[in-house]
Design a protein around this motif. Structure first.
Motif, PDB file in Angstrom:
ATOM      1  N   GLY A 158      14.550 105.467 -80.911  1.00 26.33           N
ATOM      2  CA  GLY A 158      13.219 104.962 -81.246  1.00 26.33           C
ATOM      3  C   GLY A 158      12.549 104.266 -80.083  1.00 26.33           C
ATOM      4  N   LEU A 172      11.163 111.852 -82.131  1.00 27.88           N
ATOM      5  CA  LEU A 172      12.258 110.968 -82.548  1.00 27.88           C
ATOM      6  C   LEU A 172      13.453 111.760 -83.070  1.00 27.88           C
ATOM      7  CD1 LEU A 172      13.262 108.024 -83.094  1.00 27.88           C
ATOM      8  CD2 LEU A 172      12.349 108.297 -85.411  1.00 27.88           C
ATOM      9  N   GLU A 215       6.571 106.370 -86.715  1.00 31.24           N
ATOM     10  CA  GLU A 215       7.514 107.275 -86.055  1.00 31.24           C
ATOM     11  C   GLU A 215       6.884 107.920 -84.827  1.00 31.24           C
ATOM     12  OE1 GLU A 215       9.741 111.436 -87.078  1.00 31.24           O
ATOM     13  OE2 GLU A 215       9.975 109.792 -88.524  1.00 31.24           O
ATOM     14  N   THR A 219      12.201 104.317 -87.292  1.00 32.21           N
ATOM     15  CA  THR A 219      11.199 103.709 -86.419  1.00 32.21           C
ATOM     16  C   THR A 219       9.842 103.870 -87.080  1.00 32.21           C
ATOM     17  OG1 THR A 219      12.488 104.297 -84.451  1.00 32.21           O
ATOM     18  CG2 THR A 219      10.171 103.749 -84.107  1.00 32.21           C
ATOM     19  N   ILE A 251      11.689  98.904 -85.351  1.00 30.95           N
ATOM     20  CA  ILE A 251      12.821  99.790 -85.593  1.00 30.95           C
ATOM     21  C   ILE A 251      13.746  99.019 -86.527  1.00 30.95           C
ATOM     22  CG2 ILE A 251      14.686 101.169 -84.618  1.00 30.95           C
ATOM     23  CD1 ILE A 251      13.228 101.091 -81.936  1.00 30.95           C
TER      24      ILE A 251
END
Length: 314
Positions: free
Chosen positions: A287, A238, A234, A231, A211
């Motif tokens: 995240g 998120l 991903e 992040t 992250i």
């Protein structure tokens, strides 16, 4: 000095474009003259009390140990060797072509031999044009250059404060000459297998789950300065997670999402520093929760990992 002074992209874009290319020239020298580190941590710049620095390099490649520093107080580039010899020249009035020539001449005068493997911009619109042929970018406004360094320095201190709350693997707070942003990353420890077609720069940068948190000055695709977080890879859900303060939002970008807090929105908060810290923390929680990180295990309250030190009287 005002925290987070105004720095609208439109007012200094010409200086920024010139400085970005100056930084890429020096950054590529750093890349050639330093031992490689994981996630390219050997390559970015670090802040100093007068500007930005490559940090010491050389020695392992047969060159004398040397540094290259941008001085945004006296507005010069300085090349210095460990034995105290130095060559410098003013930044004002230089094109990218003349800056490259003077930088290489300064190195040669100090007995430093460095070969820039690809002497043209990386991932910029004029990436096919050699630095030596760029006479177009030649704007350097000292007030704007100094403001850029002030903002970098202030953001770096906020990122350092935020970094203290995590006990796992973290990057330094560093300034990338690739995208001209300043960033800090936290890692979960999970290995990420990138697809075979992914380029070498990206493969190394994202070989571990992370992250990242940072700030950039804006560019042609996002025209305002902003704090950001993402992040990688991903995790699902998120962009549905809440962010703080209310002016922060998720922005779709390159098939993923960035958490974005516009710089001017942070400046408008009653406590801009607290707003940025809250933004980074909310993006981290988003995240880390979605990716299943051990949030409690990585916690580092007050910058300490020893519970005895955190106890009353410890």
């Amino acid at each position: 000095m005002e925290l987070f002074p105004p720095i609208p992209l439109a007012e200094w874009q010409d200086t920024k474009e010139t400085l970005h290319r100056f930084a890429q020239i020096v950054g590529k020298i750093r890349l050639a003259a330093s031992p490689r580190r994981n996630h390219w941590w050997n390559v970015p710049f670090h802040l100093t009390g007068r500007g930005i620095t490559t940090r010491p390099m050389g020695q392992v490649d047969g060159n004398p140990a040397f540094t290259i520093d941008f001085d945004f107080v006296d507005h010069k580039l300085a090349v210095t060797t460990l034995d105290g010899r130095a060559v410098s020249f003013p930044l004002l009035g230089e094109s990218v072509a003349s800056f490259e020539a003077k930088t290489l001449n300064a190195l040669a005068a100090l007995g430093v031999e460095v070969d820039i493997a690809i002497p043209r911009p990386f991932d910029l619109p004029d990436g096919s044009r050699p630095f030596a042929e760029d006479h177009e970018h030649a704007t350097y406004d000292p007030a704007h250059a100094r403001r850029y360094w002030w903002v970098l320095s202030q953001v770096a201190l906020v990122l350092e404060e935020f970094a203290a709350g995590f006990s796992g693997k973290t990057s330094p707070v560093h300034h990338f000459w690739h995208t001209f942003d300043i960033a800090h990353s936290r890692f979960s420890g999970r290995r990420i297998e990138q697809p075979a077609q992914v380029d070498p720069v990206t493969r190394e940068a994202y070989s571990r789950e992370l992250i990242s948190f940072g700030f950039w000055f804006g560019d042609n695709t996002f025209s305002a300065p902003a704090f950001y977080s993402y992040t990688a890879p991903e995790p699902a859900g998120l962009a549905e997670q809440p962010l703080s303060p209310a002016s922060a939002q998720w922005v779709a970008r390159n098939d993923s999402h960035l958490a974005v807090l516009p710089y001017d929105s942070a400046r408008a908060e009653s406590d801009p520093r607290a707003a940025v810290l809250a933004f980074y923390e909310s993006a981290y929680q988003a995240g880390a929760v979605c990716a299943g990180w051990d949030i409690a295990g990585f916690a580092c309250p007050g910058g300490t990992t020893d519970a005895h030190l955190r106890a009353p009287g410890g």
